[in-house]
Write an enzyme that holds these catalytic residues in place. Sequence first.
Site, PDB file in Angstrom:
ATOM      1  CG  HIS A  98       7.713  -2.228 -15.147  1.00 49.92           C
ATOM      2  ND1 HIS A  98       7.310  -3.503 -15.438  1.00 49.92           N
ATOM      3  CD2 HIS A  98       8.820  -2.367 -14.373  1.00 49.92           C
ATOM      4  CE1 HIS A  98       8.111  -4.373 -14.866  1.00 49.92           C
ATOM      5  NE2 HIS A  98       9.053  -3.711 -14.215  1.00 49.92           N
ATOM      6  CG  ASP A 129       4.929  -4.528 -17.717  1.00 49.31           C
ATOM      7  OD1 ASP A 129       5.282  -3.364 -17.997  1.00 49.31           O
ATOM      8  OD2 ASP A 129       5.471  -5.192 -16.809  1.00 49.31           O
ATOM      9  CB  SER A 212      11.438  -6.089 -14.804  1.00 47.05           C
ATOM     10  OG  SER A 212      10.748  -6.314 -13.600  1.00 47.05           O
TER      11      SER A 212
END
Length: 352
Positions: A98, A129, A212
């Site tokens: 993402h 992910d 992230s």
Amino acid sequence: MLARVVVGLVALVACRPLDDEAPPPVPSDSPKAEPTPSPPVRPPRSAALPDFAAVTEQIAPSVVSVICTLPQATGRPKRGIGSGTIVRADGLVVTNAHVVPITASAIDVEYANQERVRAQVIHREPLLDLAVIAPDPPRVDQAPVVFRERPVRPGEWVLAVGHPFGLGDTVTVGVVSGLGRDWVDVGKPEDLPQDGFFSFVQTDASINTGSSGGPIVDLRGEVLGIATAVRGEGTGIGFAVPAPMVRRYLEEVLTHGRFRRVRLGLRAADDDEFPGRMATVKVTRVEAAGPGAKAGLQVDDFILSVAGRPVSRVSEVAYLTQLIGVDGPIELQVQRAGEPLRSVTLAPVEGL
């Protein structure tokens, strides 16, 4: 409400003998008992905290910023900023899928020395992910991380290193709060697919927007996960893709150019009917001639473990089978009504 307990003190009075006789005298030359010495009073030991600064200095050169240019309908592009972790000396970086959406028109990587270079996506896997990106041209003498191989335990000290909100070289400290969290535990975030293969490490080390893709490391500086998500309505509840799955993903992509997904040829559902267990996994469909059918699985079988690890949710079965991969074999412990516990071995195939 705190309850206060009042304790009455009862005075015990020694009664004299009825004949009122005094106790016999003690001779003056009798030896006297020596008083028992009291144990020495030791000052409380101060528990020294780990050297977080040393761990930070070790891992910081391996963490990068990932900057994406995202086209907008208004014509003015938007920038998205995340983090990444160097996994090879030529500057190869693992991050979250993402963080590098397929709509990005350009991706840049900024290293610890603030040098920024263009990068390209080598592979992205939304169901994990995870993504791999490479600088163009390749780098030299970068500092790749070391992925931890030892089991992770709740309560361990960890550090999260990344670039939240574009703030470079940010480190937060916490502990491993839990293991085996899935999409539901994370709060069903829109950025993560419901059918993903997730078994997140939970931590209270602060993870924020832009964190992230950065590493979660232990006190040795070994990576035990890649920061991925936070629980929106919570405080101090963050999640990371575990190191074993990151390693597996990298091996697949760098060897085969893709992540070969495992297909078992069956469907299952979370269930609470199995005697003596609060939750387990029940087979609901078996594909004809698929790996499950060839291994002898039937509808209404209960799957109790995968490769020796107990399971109680479908998400655990999905994660563990993908972690083993298509090279298998995959061993399941299965219980069928009226029959003893048995082991079945599946030969997985690629696909979903």
